[in-house]
Design a protein around this motif. Structure first.
Motif, PDB file in Angstrom:
ATOM      1  N   PRO A   1       0.824  -1.208   0.000  1.00 43.84           N
ATOM      2  CA  PRO A   1       0.000   0.000   0.000  1.00 43.84           C
ATOM      3  C   PRO A   1       0.859   1.258   0.000  1.00 43.84           C
ATOM      4  CG  PRO A   1      -0.012  -1.043   2.162  1.00 43.84           C
ATOM      5  CD  PRO A   1       0.678  -1.985   1.226  1.00 43.84           C
ATOM      6  N   ALA A   2       0.287   2.324  -0.564  1.00 43.57           N
ATOM      7  CA  ALA A   2       1.028   3.580  -0.658  1.00 43.57           C
ATOM      8  C   ALA A   2       1.278   4.146   0.728  1.00 43.57           C
ATOM      9  CB  ALA A   2       0.220   4.581  -1.465  1.00 43.57           C
ATOM     10  N   SER A   3       2.426   4.738   0.894  1.00 41.20           N
ATOM     11  CA  SER A   3       2.700   5.344   2.192  1.00 41.20           C
ATOM     12  C   SER A   3       2.937   6.831   1.995  1.00 41.20           C
ATOM     13  CB  SER A   3       3.928   4.699   2.810  1.00 41.20           C
ATOM     14  OG  SER A   3       5.028   4.881   1.942  1.00 41.20           O
ATOM     15  N   ASP A   4       2.352   7.601   2.886  1.00 37.44           N
ATOM     16  CA  ASP A   4       2.582   9.037   2.832  1.00 37.44           C
ATOM     17  C   ASP A   4       3.823   9.314   3.657  1.00 37.44           C
ATOM     18  OD1 ASP A   4       2.618  11.766   3.139  1.00 37.44           O
ATOM     19  OD2 ASP A   4       0.426  11.926   3.134  1.00 37.44           O
ATOM     20  N   SER A   5       4.871   9.735   2.994  1.00 35.33           N
ATOM     21  CA  SER A   5       6.150   9.827   3.691  1.00 35.33           C
ATOM     22  C   SER A   5       6.129  10.889   4.786  1.00 35.33           C
ATOM     23  CB  SER A   5       7.265  10.140   2.705  1.00 35.33           C
ATOM     24  OG  SER A   5       6.877  11.231   1.924  1.00 35.33           O
ATOM     25  N   SER A   6       5.214  11.862   4.661  1.00 29.06           N
ATOM     26  CA  SER A   6       5.209  12.889   5.698  1.00 29.06           C
ATOM     27  C   SER A   6       4.733  12.296   7.025  1.00 29.06           C
ATOM     28  CB  SER A   6       4.328  14.060   5.277  1.00 29.06           C
ATOM     29  OG  SER A   6       3.055  13.596   4.902  1.00 29.06           O
TER      30      SER A   6
ATOM     31  N   ASP B   1      13.406  16.444   0.740  1.00 31.87           N
ATOM     32  CA  ASP B   1      12.236  15.799   0.136  1.00 31.87           C
ATOM     33  C   ASP B   1      11.661  16.753  -0.906  1.00 31.87           C
ATOM     34  OD1 ASP B   1      10.211  14.045  -0.474  1.00 31.87           O
ATOM     35  OD2 ASP B   1       9.633  13.713   1.629  1.00 31.87           O
ATOM     36  N   TYR B   2      10.661  16.259  -1.644  1.00 38.60           N
ATOM     37  CA  TYR B   2       9.963  17.110  -2.606  1.00 38.60           C
ATOM     38  C   TYR B   2       9.108  18.125  -1.858  1.00 38.60           C
ATOM     39  CZ  TYR B   2      11.354  13.895  -6.263  1.00 38.60           C
ATOM     40  OH  TYR B   2      12.077  13.145  -7.133  1.00 38.60           O
TER      41      TYR B   2
ATOM     42  N   HIS C   1      12.399   9.267   8.532  1.00 35.83           N
ATOM     43  CA  HIS C   1      13.113  10.089   7.597  1.00 35.83           C
ATOM     44  C   HIS C   1      14.076  11.058   8.226  1.00 35.83           C
ATOM     45  CE1 HIS C   1      12.560   9.445   3.482  1.00 35.83           C
ATOM     46  NE2 HIS C   1      13.194  10.575   3.284  1.00 35.83           N
TER      47      HIS C   1
ATOM     48  N   ILE D   1      15.921   9.430  -0.555  1.00 36.40           N
ATOM     49  CA  ILE D   1      14.509   9.596  -0.193  1.00 36.40           C
ATOM     50  C   ILE D   1      13.846   8.264   0.110  1.00 36.40           C
ATOM     51  CG2 ILE D   1      12.269  10.207  -1.096  1.00 36.40           C
ATOM     52  CD1 ILE D   1      13.244  12.488  -2.393  1.00 36.40           C
ATOM     53  N   GLN D   2      14.073   7.301  -0.769  1.00 34.60           N
ATOM     54  CA  GLN D   2      13.343   6.042  -0.635  1.00 34.60           C
ATOM     55  C   GLN D   2      13.924   5.147   0.443  1.00 34.60           C
ATOM     56  OE1 GLN D   2      13.341   4.246  -4.523  1.00 34.60           O
ATOM     57  NE2 GLN D   2      12.264   5.987  -5.389  1.00 34.60           N
TER      58      GLN D   2
END
Lengths: 755, 401
Positions: B16-21, B124-125, B27, B225-226
């Motif tokens: 599942p997608a993870s919201d990095s924030s 990060d972006y 991080h 980042i990843q």
């Protein structure tokens, strides 16, 4: 001999007349003028008056009025009806008041864009507005690109360039996007199928960029006559569009001759071949000095015709080099040379695929011969439009092949001249295409969490790409996260970017052309005879992994035809409807296809003279299919034994596949039909009609609502066919010893349609 | 299947997608490690950007920079060096386009014998907005922008990034000097490539060790980042530092060449390349007079010919004429020298007889060369044409000698 004399001669020539199924004369039409609209700038009206133009065609004025209201519009017009002015007038009117106005013009090909630049500049000059118009394509030099970005009012380009060259660099085009008021899309009907779904996505990206710069441009579009221009326009633009389909332009008298070659074997329903008939017609017409364009359906047929006509060049009073072929796969320089030759009159006969059907400037020729129905009415009229000068008499001869579609039209000429039932389809939801454009869009601008790119699924799509580490989600936005340039990975015209290059080993390993992977499996497999520029090549080896085919020239008396094997599996059902005698299901399916061998077919006589094996990897695709499920018990009641059902289904399948283009604009090769007597999914005799494209292209989706029309056309056609027990013109080749397959097919169709 | 279901089907294999924030903690660690390593500072705590500052003493820098000739007149004669902002970006893509993210923006300026560097690393972006606001303020204290290949890459990327954040780029209004262009004017024929590392090696005499190749830079950032990998991103930051230090040093070398070409540039090939590229300037002759203080250069036939043409342009015909005389015997320039001399005699001195002699000399020489199989038809035609005209004029008595 002039054209009138030629027409007169043909109308009295008995051997020609005996083949004419129908000679239609469509009378010329007077122009319908209306006064200049009141919202048109007085200065522009003045400029028109100075040039002796005192009004507009009704459709030009109507288009202008809608555009003035700020609404989107699509105008449907035949060729040469002043559509250029129709879609330019709103633009120029605004430019006059707001000199910073920008407009973006999209044409399906580079050549068309070049051609339209001339027309736009002509209007520009007439109205004396001083707008700067430029074409922008892959050949535009870097310094001119800078000028266009800053100062080009009218940027004329193609969807491919918009996709790869403009949108990903939108920050360089700030002047354009901040002032963009109009998006002009010409030849809208070309944007269908796979290309259409790419273009719809590119337009969605374009609109996103415009939103970023605070503009909401209007769409002004034009299309050839199709069944659903408005629906197509709305799918491509992604918003409501008004339709103008009354044409006020004058037209010349058109002679349109439907020519049916004689039956040579009534039992088998065989007619004399198109190529042979075209030769006969050429014998009558070319020596009169007429310049002729011949449209052939396939690249192969172009090559055959050129070869045959060149062999009889002396008889036609021409030199061999005055007869030329023209098709995709020729190198650009070669093409430019042929275009010039045709325009100057040095080339007297040009045999082309539909590559010359669209606006490429080759001037007007005297006679158009359609060697076989081009597959859609829109193309047929466009090809016919190559003959005859503006508002003057023109002659088109359409020679029918034995193909079911051609024969259906010969039986029902009214279909041809009545209201066009052909539907264009675009599937914006083709998943592979959609995903590739979401990637491009994310590269262009990060996605907001609540943004809509495609209704209902944007969020899921973005999360999927984030989970694949292609996008990065942070603080409610999705960012492009890769070092690649995504637009380079997506071609708008092909299923895949990958191509097989064709290398001629007899001439210093020169590359003579390229072909997509599916085509290459069928035409360039090892041991195939590949014909290019009317020269036969033997394929020594297809290096599949390296995507290279090594060929050498041969003097062959035959060509090859690939044999393919198909396997189909239902993945999921999206819609299902039971209609009593039969049921229809729209489903996602997985189709596995392999080229297993080939037949050797002799030139001219077309006999089968041999067979060979091919070893190539299976190509799998996921696509959509329309399943037609018949009831075994009902069919048995009608006297169709189970042992005959296979033959019956196969026969119906053949007719359906071949007649589908009557209702959906597509190529017979875009769809495939597959039949099973005991289908593992429905457990009943079942037909699968599926899109031959990864992810589907919306064809079977459209057919799902129009299947009854198709079944009826199939029944009419099989009934009316001249053959006795079934033939390639109706239900496909039958074995001599077989039962009456035609009868079997009719029982099946009657059972389905009448219950 | 509708679209959502098709996607679920696709997604069923993937995580599942993870919201990095949301997992900032995971991080923070690599970012903190970077901060420690470089002894940097975190700006904007809620959306941190890492600021790294760095100083290096560099001797022998001029106080003003003069690139007038090397920039082909674009730069004024005296640029105060402390008003120059040197800059260099590291990005996620080398092809350009609006999806390219400048994750490291390096700036350098020179004051009191010290090169000061400021590097902003975006972990990060979507971290640009506040930084760009502040940068725009800071940019105001500089008058000039200096880069290496920045005209075609770094500045357009920066401009695009500012635009994507709906901000004007303060730097856009400042004169921008791209050192690569000047370097090319001097060394394009003598260096295999003019990239920064080659110039450092060959001109500054400095070789980098363990430098990360440019092509790996985007990957290094994505890995950071990843996966939180810091090793390569450290190399990227060091790479950028090295770039920044090199810029003022190259600037100074170019300044010296500009001021004293005869002393600062000793290989004749580079001198000639420079001479050729300066030639179109209206005042090029002044620079030639500087260059010819180098004896090697002054004797070079290319130089002599170009100089003669400049003299002609400046109407110093007699001096030009003297140079052409010298060039008669030089294989590369003899015919052009004959031609120019003939023109001069015919049109300026109006001595058609002497002009005819020169043309005949040229034709004789061409005839001899022809016997050796070296045929220059176009030249012969040109001289014959001139000869015929001269003969005609002589006959009709227009000749006043």
């Amino acid at each position: 001999m002039n054209l009138e004399q030629l027409i007169d001669y043909l109308s009295r020539e008995s051997s020609f007349q005996s083949r004419v199924q129908k000679w239609m004369t469509i009378p010329g039409k007077e122009a319908h003028y209306v006064p200049f609209p009141s919202t048109l700038e007085p200065a522009l009206i003045e400029a028109f008056r100075k040039k002796g133009i005192n009004g507009l065609y009704s459709h030009q004025a109507a288009t202008f009025d809608i555009a003035q209201k700020g609404e989107n519009v699509v105008v449907v017009t035949p060729t040469a009806s002043g559509k250029t002015l129709a879609y330019n007038l709103p633009v120029f009117n605004r430019l006059y008041r707001e000199p910073e106005t920008r407009a973006l013009y999209l044409f399906p090909t580079k050549a068309l864009a070049q051609d339209q630049l001339k027309e736009v500049e002509d209007i520009n000059l007439k109205l004396d507005i001083g707008a700067k118009a430029f074409t922008f394509d892959g050949d535009t030099p870097a310094d001119i690109r800078r000028t266009i970005r800053k100062a080009g009012h009218l940027v004329i380009t193609n969807p491919d360039m918009l996709h790869q060259g403009i949108l990903p660099h939108h920050t360089l085009w700030i002047k354009l996007f901040e002032n963009l008021r109009y998006i002009i899309i010409d030849e809208l009907h070309m944007y269908r199928g796979v290309f259409g779904s790419h273009v719809a996505n590119v337009i969605a990206r374009l609109k996103r960029i415009c939103r970023f710069y605070g503009t909401t441009p209007q769409f002004i579009m034009s299309s050839a006559t199709i069944h659903n221009p408005r629906e197509l326009a709305e799918t491509i633009a992604g918003e409501p569009v008004q339709l103008i389909d009354e044409n006020g332009a004058p037209s010349g008298k058109k002679h349109f001759v439907l020519y049916n070659p004689p039956v040579v074997n009534a039992e088998l329903g065989l007619r004399r071949g198109v190529v042979n008939e075209v030769k006969q017609i050429a014998r009558k017409i070319i020596p009169t000095g007429a310049q002729v364009i011949i449209f052939a359906r396939s690249r192969m047929r172009v090559e055959l015709l050129v070869t045959y006509l060149r062999d009889m060049a002396g008889e036609l009073g021409l030199e061999r080099r005055q007869i030329r072929g023209y098709r995709g796969g020729y190198l650009p320089l070669e093409r430019r040379e042929i275009e010039k030759g045709v325009k100057s009159g040095a080339i007297r006969v040009v045999v082309s695929t539909n590559a010359l059907e669209l606006g490429i400037d080759i001037g007007q020729l005297d006679v158009a011969i359609l060697a076989g129905y081009p597959g859609s009415i829109a193309s047929a009229w466009q090809q016919a439009g190559r003959a005859g000068r503006r508002n003057k008499t023109s002659l088109t001869i359409m020679v029918a092949s034995s193909a079911p579609l051609d024969q259906y039209l010969m039986e029902n000429p009214g279909y041809f001249f009545g209201k066009n039932p052909e539907t264009a389809y675009v599937d914006r939801e083709n998943l592979p295409i959609l995903i590739s454009h979401v990637k491009c869009a994310a590269f262009e601008l990060p996605f907001e969490e609540n943004e809509t790119f495609i209704p209902n699924a944007t969020q899921t799509l973005l999360d999927y790409l984030a989970s694949e580490n292609i996008l990065r989600k942070t603080n409610g936005r999705y960012f492009w996260m890769s070092a690649i340039y995504p637009a380079d990975e997506v071609g708008l015209r092909n299923s895949t970017q990958e191509n097989v290059v064709i290398i001629d080993t007899t001439r210093d390993n020169r590359v003579i052309g390229e072909m997509d992977l599916f085509g290459a499996q069928e035409m360039l497999h090892t041991e195939a005879i590949y014909i290019h520029n009317s020269i036969s090549y033997y394929v020594d080896k297809l290096e599949w992994e390296e995507r290279k085919a090594y060929v050498h020239r041969v003097d062959a008396d035959h060509y090859t035809d690939a044999i393919t094997k198909t396997d189909i599996k239902v993945l999921d059902v999206s819609e299902e409807l039971s209609l009593g005698p039969y049921g229809k299901i729209l489903a996602d399916v997985a189709v596995a296809r392999t080229v297993t061998g080939y037949k050797k077919i002799k030139f001219k006589s077309h006999e089968n003279i041999g067979f060979g094996r091919v070893y190539l990897p299976e190509m799998e695709m996921q696509t959509t299919a329309l399943l037609l499920r018949f009831s075994r018990s009902a069919l048995e009641e009608k006297g169709l034994r189970e042992s005959h059902m296979g033959e019956g289904l196969k026969s119906v399948a053949y007719a359906l596949r071949n007649l589908a283009p009557l209702f959906i604009i597509c190529d017979v090769t875009d769809i495939a039909v597959f039949s099973m007597v005991r289908d593992p999914f429905t457990h009943e005799p079942t037909l699968y009609v599926y899109d031959k494209y990864q992810g589907g292209m919306g064809l079977s989706k459209k057919l799902f609502s129009r299947e009854q029309l198709l079944l009826e056309a199939a029944r009419d056609h099989i009934r009316q066919c001249v053959c006795a027990k079934g033939c390639p013109s109706c239900i496909g080749p039958t074995l001599e010893a077989a039962d009456n397959s035609k009868q079997l097919a009719l029982i099946l169709l009657n059972a389905a349609l009448d219950g | 299947m509708d679209l959502t279901r098709k996607l679920r089907y696709l997604q069923s294999q993937t995580a599942p997608a993870s919201d990095s924030s949301k997992n900032n903690a995971q991080h923070q660690a690599p970012l903190m490690a970077l901060k420690e390593h470089f002894d940097g500072r975190l700006l904007y705590p809620e959306q941190p950007v890492l600021l790294l500052e760095h100083h290096k003493i560099v001797d022998g820098m001029p106080t003003t920079l003069d690139w007038y000739w090397l920039s082909k007149g674009e730069a004024p004669h005296a640029i105060p060096i402390d008003k120059c902002l040197f800059f260099d970006l590291e990005t996620t893509g080398l092809q350009g386009g609006s999806g390219v993210y400048a994750f490291l923006a390096g700036f350098a300026w020179f004051r009191d014998d010290v090169v000061n560097c400021r590097q902003y690393f975006l972990p990060d972006y979507g971290r640009e907005d506040r930084l760009f606001h502040d940068l725009n303020q800071w940019f105001q204290s500089f008058d000039y922008l200096v880069s290496y290949n920045g005209k075609s890459f770094d500045l357009p990327v920066l401009r695009s990034r500012f635009l994507m954040n709906r901000l004007p780029l303060e730097l856009d209004n400042k004169p921008h000097f791209d050192l690569l262009h000047m370097v090319r004017r001097v060394w394009k024929d003598t260096l295999p490539t003019c990239d920064l590392q080659s110039v450092e090696r060959r001109i500054l005499g400095y070789t980098r060790t363990d430098d990360i190749p440019g092509a790996y830079i985007p990957r290094a950032y994505l890995d950071f980042i990843q996966l939180g990998r810091v090793h390569d991103i450290i190399r990227v930051i060091e790479h950028n530092q090295t770039d920044l230090i090199s810029l003022p040093r190259i600037a100074s070398v170019l300044h010296n060449i500009n001021r004293q070409p005869h002393a600062a540039l000793n290989d004749t090939d580079s001198c000639m390349a420079l001479a050729r590229s300066i030639y179109p300037m209206h005042d090029a002759l002044d620079f030639y007079l500087l260059m010819e203080r180098n004896v090697q250069v002054a004797r070079h036939p290319d130089f002599l010919f170009y100089k003669s043409m400049l003299l002609k342009r400046n109407k110093r015909m007699q001096q030009a004429y003297d140079l052409w005389q010298q060039l008669f015997h030089h294989p590369l320039y003899s015919y052009r020298a004959y031609e120019e001399t003939a023109k001069y005699l015919e049109h300026h001195i109006k001595n058609h007889k002497e002009a005819l002699q020169i043309v005949d000399r040229a034709l004789d020489q061409l005839a001899i060369q022809k016997e050796f199989g070296y045929v220059r038809g176009d030249l012969i035609k040109k001289f014959v044409h001139r000869r015929n005209r001269l003969l005609k004029n002589l006959k009709s008595g227009l000749n006043n000698s």
